[in-house]
Design a protein around this motif. Structure first.
Motif, short mmCIF file in Angstrom:
data_model
loop_
_atom_site.label_atom_id
_atom_site.label_comp_id
_atom_site.label_asym_id
_atom_site.label_seq_id
_atom_site.Cartn_x
_atom_site.Cartn_y
_atom_site.Cartn_z
N THR A 196 6.43 1.63 -2.48
CA THR A 196 6.00 0.79 -3.60
C THR A 196 4.98 -0.23 -3.10
N THR A 197 3.99 -0.51 -3.95
CA THR A 197 2.98 -1.52 -3.63
C THR A 197 3.46 -2.87 -4.15
N PRO A 198 2.84 -3.95 -3.70
CA PRO A 198 3.20 -5.27 -4.25
C PRO A 198 2.81 -5.40 -5.73
N TYR A 199 2.05 -4.45 -6.23
CA TYR A 199 1.61 -4.49 -7.62
C TYR A 199 2.56 -3.73 -8.53
N GLY A 200 3.65 -3.19 -7.95
CA GLY A 200 4.69 -2.55 -8.74
C GLY A 200 4.54 -1.06 -8.97
N HIS A 201 3.62 -0.41 -8.28
CA HIS A 201 3.43 1.03 -8.46
C HIS A 201 3.99 1.78 -7.27
N ALA A 202 4.53 2.97 -7.53
CA ALA A 202 5.07 3.81 -6.46
C ALA A 202 4.14 5.00 -6.23
N TYR A 203 4.04 5.39 -4.97
CA TYR A 203 3.24 6.54 -4.56
C TYR A 203 4.02 7.31 -3.50
N GLU A 204 3.70 8.58 -3.34
CA GLU A 204 4.23 9.35 -2.23
C GLU A 204 3.59 8.80 -0.95
N ARG A 205 4.42 8.48 0.04
CA ARG A 205 3.94 7.81 1.26
C ARG A 205 2.74 8.53 1.89
N LYS A 206 2.86 9.82 2.13
CA LYS A 206 1.80 10.57 2.81
C LYS A 206 0.48 10.48 2.02
N SER A 207 0.56 10.56 0.70
CA SER A 207 -0.65 10.56 -0.13
C SER A 207 -1.32 9.19 -0.18
N ILE A 208 -0.55 8.12 -0.30
CA ILE A 208 -1.18 6.80 -0.37
C ILE A 208 -1.73 6.39 1.00
N LEU A 209 -1.05 6.79 2.08
CA LEU A 209 -1.59 6.50 3.40
C LEU A 209 -2.91 7.23 3.63
N GLU A 210 -2.99 8.46 3.17
CA GLU A 210 -4.25 9.21 3.28
C GLU A 210 -5.34 8.55 2.43
N HIS A 211 -4.98 8.10 1.23
CA HIS A 211 -5.94 7.41 0.36
C HIS A 211 -6.48 6.15 1.06
N ILE A 212 -5.58 5.37 1.65
CA ILE A 212 -6.00 4.14 2.34
C ILE A 212 -6.91 4.48 3.52
N ARG A 213 -6.54 5.51 4.29
CA ARG A 213 -7.34 5.90 5.46
C ARG A 213 -8.74 6.37 5.05
N LEU A 214 -8.81 7.15 3.98
CA LEU A 214 -10.10 7.72 3.56
C LEU A 214 -10.98 6.74 2.78
N ASN A 215 -10.37 5.79 2.09
CA ASN A 215 -11.13 4.92 1.19
C ASN A 215 -11.16 3.45 1.61
N GLY A 216 -10.52 3.14 2.73
CA GLY A 216 -10.38 1.74 3.12
C GLY A 216 -11.41 1.24 4.08
N GLY A 217 -11.53 -0.05 4.06
CA GLY A 217 -12.35 -0.78 5.03
C GLY A 217 -11.43 -1.65 5.84
N PRO A 218 -11.97 -2.66 6.50
CA PRO A 218 -11.13 -3.55 7.33
C PRO A 218 -9.99 -4.22 6.56
N ALA A 219 -10.20 -4.54 5.30
CA ALA A 219 -9.17 -5.23 4.52
C ALA A 219 -8.21 -4.28 3.83
N GLY A 220 -8.58 -3.03 3.69
CA GLY A 220 -7.74 -2.07 2.99
C GLY A 220 -8.57 -1.24 2.03
N ALA A 221 -7.88 -0.58 1.12
CA ALA A 221 -8.53 0.28 0.13
C ALA A 221 -8.11 -0.17 -1.26
N PRO A 222 -8.87 0.19 -2.28
CA PRO A 222 -8.45 -0.17 -3.64
C PRO A 222 -7.21 0.63 -4.04
N ASP A 223 -6.23 -0.06 -4.62
CA ASP A 223 -5.06 0.61 -5.18
C ASP A 223 -5.57 1.56 -6.25
N PRO A 224 -5.15 2.83 -6.24
CA PRO A 224 -5.67 3.80 -7.22
C PRO A 224 -5.41 3.42 -8.68
#
Length: 85
Positions: A42-70
């Motif tokens: 779960t994110t601090p914004y109250g949404h749940a994601y499959e761990r593997k998928s959100i970690l991949e999203h963060i890795r592919l779309n993130g910068g030093p501060a992180g990635a945009p929550d989908p």
């Protein structure tokens, strides 16, 4: 008998996705994979994601501060995720 070194490096089995049925509540389905949760976070914004998928999203779309929550577009990084259920 296999050596302990071989046993220590054996791959960990990955759970198979569970097919989604029309009767499954939407809250149990990841918005990224469209499959039932196996290892939800779960994110601090109250949404749940499959761990593997959100970690991949963060890795592919993130910068030093992180990635945009989908779903919210707000910055999200791995340290902000908490285990669900």
């Amino acid at each position: 008998a296999p050596s302990s070194a071989a046993a220590a490096t054996a791959p960990v089995p990955v759970p198979e996705p569970v097919p989604v049925e029309p009767s499954h509540p939407e809250e149990l389905i990841c918005p990224l994979t469209h499959e039932l949760f196996v290892d939800p976070v779960t994110t601090p914004y109250g949404h749940a994601y499959e761990r593997k998928s959100i970690l991949e999203h963060i890795r592919l779309n993130g910068g030093p501060a992180g990635a945009p929550d989908p779903l919210t577009g707000r910055i999200l990084n791995e340290s902000m995720l908490t285990t669900s259920f």
